[in-house]
Motif scaffolding. Sequence first.
Motif, short mmCIF file in Angstrom:
data_model
loop_
_atom_site.label_atom_id
_atom_site.label_comp_id
_atom_site.label_asym_id
_atom_site.label_seq_id
_atom_site.Cartn_x
_atom_site.Cartn_y
_atom_site.Cartn_z
N GLU A 166 0.77 -32.99 15.34
CA GLU A 166 -0.56 -32.63 14.83
C GLU A 166 -0.98 -31.24 15.28
OE1 GLU A 166 -3.76 -35.15 16.08
OE2 GLU A 166 -2.89 -35.51 18.03
N TYR A 177 -2.40 -28.04 1.32
CA TYR A 177 -2.01 -29.42 1.67
C TYR A 177 -0.49 -29.60 1.54
CZ TYR A 177 -2.04 -34.55 1.65
OH TYR A 177 -1.81 -35.88 1.93
N LEU A 233 2.14 -30.60 4.42
CA LEU A 233 3.00 -31.76 4.25
C LEU A 233 4.47 -31.37 4.46
CD1 LEU A 233 3.32 -34.76 3.31
CD2 LEU A 233 3.34 -33.93 0.97
N GLU A 264 6.87 -32.83 7.37
CA GLU A 264 8.05 -33.64 7.06
C GLU A 264 9.30 -33.09 7.76
OE1 GLU A 264 8.04 -36.42 5.62
OE2 GLU A 264 6.17 -36.48 4.48
N MET A 274 -7.52 -35.37 15.54
CA MET A 274 -6.87 -35.97 14.37
C MET A 274 -6.16 -37.24 14.79
SD MET A 274 -5.29 -33.02 11.96
CE MET A 274 -3.99 -32.50 13.07
N GLN A 313 -5.65 -39.29 9.54
CA GLN A 313 -4.38 -38.63 9.27
C GLN A 313 -3.22 -39.61 9.47
OE1 GLN A 313 -4.54 -35.01 8.94
NE2 GLN A 313 -6.78 -35.16 9.06
N ASP A 366 0.28 -39.60 9.68
CA ASP A 366 1.55 -38.88 9.84
C ASP A 366 2.56 -39.81 10.49
OD1 ASP A 366 0.70 -38.99 12.46
OD2 ASP A 366 0.50 -36.83 12.73
N SER A 367 3.71 -39.27 10.88
CA SER A 367 4.78 -40.15 11.38
C SER A 367 4.39 -40.80 12.71
CB SER A 367 6.08 -39.36 11.52
OG SER A 367 5.86 -38.17 12.26
N GLU A 413 -7.34 -38.56 4.84
CA GLU A 413 -7.27 -37.14 4.49
C GLU A 413 -5.84 -36.67 4.27
OE1 GLU A 413 -9.12 -35.57 7.96
OE2 GLU A 413 -11.03 -36.50 7.45
N TYR A 414 -4.89 -37.41 4.86
CA TYR A 414 -3.51 -36.92 4.82
C TYR A 414 -2.56 -38.10 4.89
CZ TYR A 414 0.83 -34.74 6.34
OH TYR A 414 2.14 -34.35 6.43
N MET A 415 -1.50 -38.05 4.08
CA MET A 415 -0.46 -39.07 4.18
C MET A 415 0.92 -38.44 4.02
SD MET A 415 0.09 -42.68 2.19
CE MET A 415 0.58 -41.98 0.64
N ALA A 416 1.75 -38.59 5.02
CA ALA A 416 3.13 -38.10 4.99
C ALA A 416 4.04 -39.18 4.41
CB ALA A 416 3.57 -37.72 6.40
N SER A 417 5.33 -38.86 4.26
CA SER A 417 6.27 -39.84 3.70
C SER A 417 6.38 -41.09 4.57
CB SER A 417 7.64 -39.21 3.48
OG SER A 417 8.23 -38.86 4.71
N ALA A 418 6.04 -40.96 5.85
CA ALA A 418 6.03 -42.13 6.72
C ALA A 418 5.03 -43.17 6.20
CB ALA A 418 5.67 -41.72 8.15
N GLU A 449 -7.42 -36.68 -4.12
CA GLU A 449 -6.55 -35.96 -5.06
C GLU A 449 -5.22 -35.57 -4.44
OE1 GLU A 449 -7.74 -32.54 -7.53
OE2 GLU A 449 -9.77 -33.28 -7.22
N GLU A 450 -5.27 -35.09 -3.19
CA GLU A 450 -4.06 -34.60 -2.54
C GLU A 450 -3.09 -35.74 -2.24
OE1 GLU A 450 -7.13 -33.66 -1.60
OE2 GLU A 450 -7.05 -31.59 -2.28
N VAL A 451 -3.62 -36.85 -1.74
CA VAL A 451 -2.77 -38.00 -1.45
C VAL A 451 -2.22 -38.57 -2.75
CG1 VAL A 451 -2.73 -40.35 -0.50
CG2 VAL A 451 -3.92 -38.54 0.74
N THR A 490 0.96 -36.88 -3.99
CA THR A 490 2.16 -37.38 -3.31
C THR A 490 2.62 -38.71 -3.91
OG1 THR A 490 1.50 -36.30 -1.26
CG2 THR A 490 3.09 -38.09 -1.06
#
Lengths: 152, 110
Positions: free
Chosen positions: A14, A35, A39, A43, B1, B21, B23-24, B55-60, B85-87, B90
């Motif tokens: 982060e 964004y 991302l 990744e 975050m 958030q 993330d992984s 607010e955020y999503m990774a491939s995890a 929109e951003e999520v 993906t």
Amino acid sequence: MEPLTVPATLEELEVLADFVIQAARTAGLEKKPAYRLRLAVDEIATNIVTHGYQEMGLTGDITIYADMDEHSLTITLEDSAVPYNPLEEEEVTPEELHKPLEQRELGGLGIFLTLRGVDRFTYERMANINRNLFTMRRPPQSQPVGDAKPQE
Amino acid sequence: MALTVNIENKGKEAFITLAGQLDSAAAPSFRDAVDQVFAQPEKPEKLIIIMNDLEYMASAGLRCLVFAKQKAGATVPIVLSGVTEEVYETIEMTGFHHSVEIVENYASNA
């Protein structure tokens, strides 16, 4: 922006994300490209931590750089883990993307999102360093935030 | 975050609310919530994931959705509500919108 070095753990990612968000803002990127860049960096950094260091029983650091000219912003990640070229990973096929979720392979989506999300992605191996470069075009006439000078 | 995960059961519907958030590092807490929802004695008939404040999503996070779909099986639909929109970009890019329902604001039938 000054480069930043963090220990290569998932918890530190982060800090890298904050760095990218700040760099994207300074470069004047729109919300969606900013964004996508965040991302992409997240990744690849996740892969560096898990595949490059942890699965090999290694510990180390990741250093992040931001370089900007009037046309583009480039974020660079450097690590000293095992050689790992994301571009050599098998590509996710269009057939795979149309499969129902319960039949999906779990890997490959991060790199797919990275390659689709940035304007240019490059990998280099220099001596014992992996270098991943992410480049985004800057919008025309973008002014760095905080620069109040009116555009002539 | 960070990521906040909340679970709520309303009748035969299970709700997981995600905020922050994903993330992984945060993905295991979402995965645990999915596990918990389907470990209940009475399996829910629908899983609704509220994403207005995600607010955020990774491939995890995508991998957690695959896990949820596997747990849910073919008969239990998964609904994503209030996706930003951003999520959504993906989700669409990776073809996940074919396998889940996407709604602006989920209205419960329960």
